[in-house]
Scaffold this motif. Structure first.
Motif, PDB file in Angstrom:
ATOM      1  N   ILE A 123      20.338 -25.930  38.320  1.00 39.87           N
ATOM      2  CA  ILE A 123      19.523 -26.060  37.011  1.00 39.87           C
ATOM      3  C   ILE A 123      18.370 -26.833  37.300  1.00 39.87           C
ATOM      4  O   ILE A 123      18.387 -27.869  37.999  1.00 39.87           O
ATOM      5  N   LYS A 126      15.111 -28.721  31.554  1.00 36.81           N
ATOM      6  CA  LYS A 126      16.001 -28.748  30.337  1.00 36.81           C
ATOM      7  C   LYS A 126      16.025 -27.353  29.649  1.00 36.81           C
ATOM      8  O   LYS A 126      17.334 -27.070  29.084  1.00 36.81           O
ATOM      9  N   GLU A 128      16.627 -24.632  30.954  1.00 32.65           N
ATOM     10  CA  GLU A 128      17.500 -23.831  31.537  1.00 32.65           C
ATOM     11  C   GLU A 128      18.919 -24.233  31.457  1.00 32.65           C
ATOM     12  O   GLU A 128      19.875 -23.448  31.101  1.00 32.65           O
ATOM     13  N   GLN A 129      19.068 -25.533  31.136  1.00 34.41           N
ATOM     14  CA  GLN A 129      20.314 -26.222  30.967  1.00 34.41           C
ATOM     15  C   GLN A 129      20.659 -25.566  29.421  1.00 34.41           C
ATOM     16  O   GLN A 129      21.980 -25.315  29.254  1.00 34.41           O
ATOM     17  N   GLU A 130      19.683 -25.906  28.738  1.00 34.62           N
ATOM     18  CA  GLU A 130      20.265 -25.266  27.261  1.00 34.62           C
ATOM     19  C   GLU A 130      20.449 -23.979  27.181  1.00 34.62           C
ATOM     20  O   GLU A 130      21.268 -23.567  26.507  1.00 34.62           O
ATOM     21  N   SER A 168      18.311 -34.008  35.399  1.00 34.63           N
ATOM     22  CA  SER A 168      19.906 -34.074  35.529  1.00 34.63           C
ATOM     23  C   SER A 168      20.548 -34.286  34.127  1.00 34.63           C
ATOM     24  O   SER A 168      20.074 -34.988  33.267  1.00 34.63           O
ATOM     25  N   PHE A 169      21.611 -33.625  34.010  1.00 29.89           N
ATOM     26  CA  PHE A 169      22.391 -33.723  32.676  1.00 29.89           C
ATOM     27  C   PHE A 169      23.792 -34.234  32.781  1.00 29.89           C
ATOM     28  O   PHE A 169      24.840 -33.635  32.276  1.00 29.89           O
ATOM     29  N   VAL A 185      29.824 -27.891  34.965  1.00 31.08           N
ATOM     30  CA  VAL A 185      29.189 -28.098  33.670  1.00 31.08           C
ATOM     31  C   VAL A 185      30.100 -27.861  32.780  1.00 31.08           C
ATOM     32  O   VAL A 185      30.824 -26.922  32.801  1.00 31.08           O
ATOM     33  N   TRP A 196      27.254 -32.803  32.864  1.00 29.11           N
ATOM     34  CA  TRP A 196      27.749 -32.458  34.156  1.00 29.11           C
ATOM     35  C   TRP A 196      28.862 -33.639  34.550  1.00 29.11           C
ATOM     36  O   TRP A 196      28.750 -34.617  34.059  1.00 29.11           O
TER      37      TRP A 196
END
Length: 216
Positions: A123, A126, A128-130, A168-169, A185, A196
């Motif tokens: 990832i 942001k 891409e994470q969403e 990072s998330f 995730v 994460w």
């Protein structure tokens, strides 16, 4: 009339040297010819192997779903206008994503992805994470391609993308255990958010694979 004399070398040493030189040159030419032939064979073998590697991913995925894509000067290659993902994969940006419903360890999950010409998910933004959390089931955890092989909190993406802590998330208070060297995730109902979490790598979890789009 006297019989003609046979021609002989005036100096036997010079004659022997000439013959030896001739034989040596002949052998050298033969060796060069053989080496040249071997070089040609090796060249064509390498070329064949490279072609096979380039087409391996296409052969793995026999069914593709494609869309016309308007390319800009920054896109590579600029002359391809159809972007494709394997059937049952999701497209986002210039990548394809596959959500596995099988539960395996981190290593087995990466092996499963590599068998499809992909890697566990990396990832990098942001956005891409969403995108990812929208296609996942909140009842499960999913392995991504982030790990800490030595347990020193030196995180590495399996696709060799540099780890950037500013992108990072992590869930609050994560990562929290040096013995948990792999990352999932997941959705935490207590926080009502995705994030994460570091986990033991042998835990059976679902996973997400990622590969670059195939251009036609």
């Amino acid at each position: 009339m006297p019989a003609p004399r046979e021609k002989t070398c005036l100096h036997n040493s010079n004659c022997g040297f000439s013959k030896l030189l001739f034989v040596s040159l002949l052998i050298l030419l033969q060796l060069l010819a053989v080496s040249f032939l071997i070089g040609i064979i090796i060249f064509f073998k390498k070329s064949q192997c490279l072609e096979e590697k380039e087409t391996t991913r296409d052969l793995i995925h026999t069914k593709l779903e494609c869309m016309e894509k308007k390319l800009t000067k920054e896109d590579t290659p600029p002359d391809r206008v159809w972007s494709c993902c394997p059937k049952n994969w999701k497209s986002f940006g210039s990548n394809c994503y596959f959500v596995s419903t099988e539960s395996k360890s981190w290593g087995e999950s990466e092996k499963n992805c590599s068998g499809m010409g992909a890697h566990l998910l990396g990832i990098n933004s942001k956005a891409e994470q969403e995108f990812i959390i929208k296609i996942l089931n909140p009842d499960f955890s999913y392995y991504v391609g982030l790990s800490d092989p030595e347990g020193q909190r030196h995180w590495q993406w399996v696709d060799q993308t540099p780890y950037n802590s500013s992108i990072s998330f992590w869930h609050p208070n994560e990562p929290n255990n040096p013995d948990e060297q792999c990352v999932t995730v997941n959705f935490r109902s207590a926080d009502q958010q995705w994030g994460w979490n570091d986990v033991h790598c042998d835990h059976p979890e679902r996973s997400v694979c990622k590969m670059m789009e195939i251009y036609l």
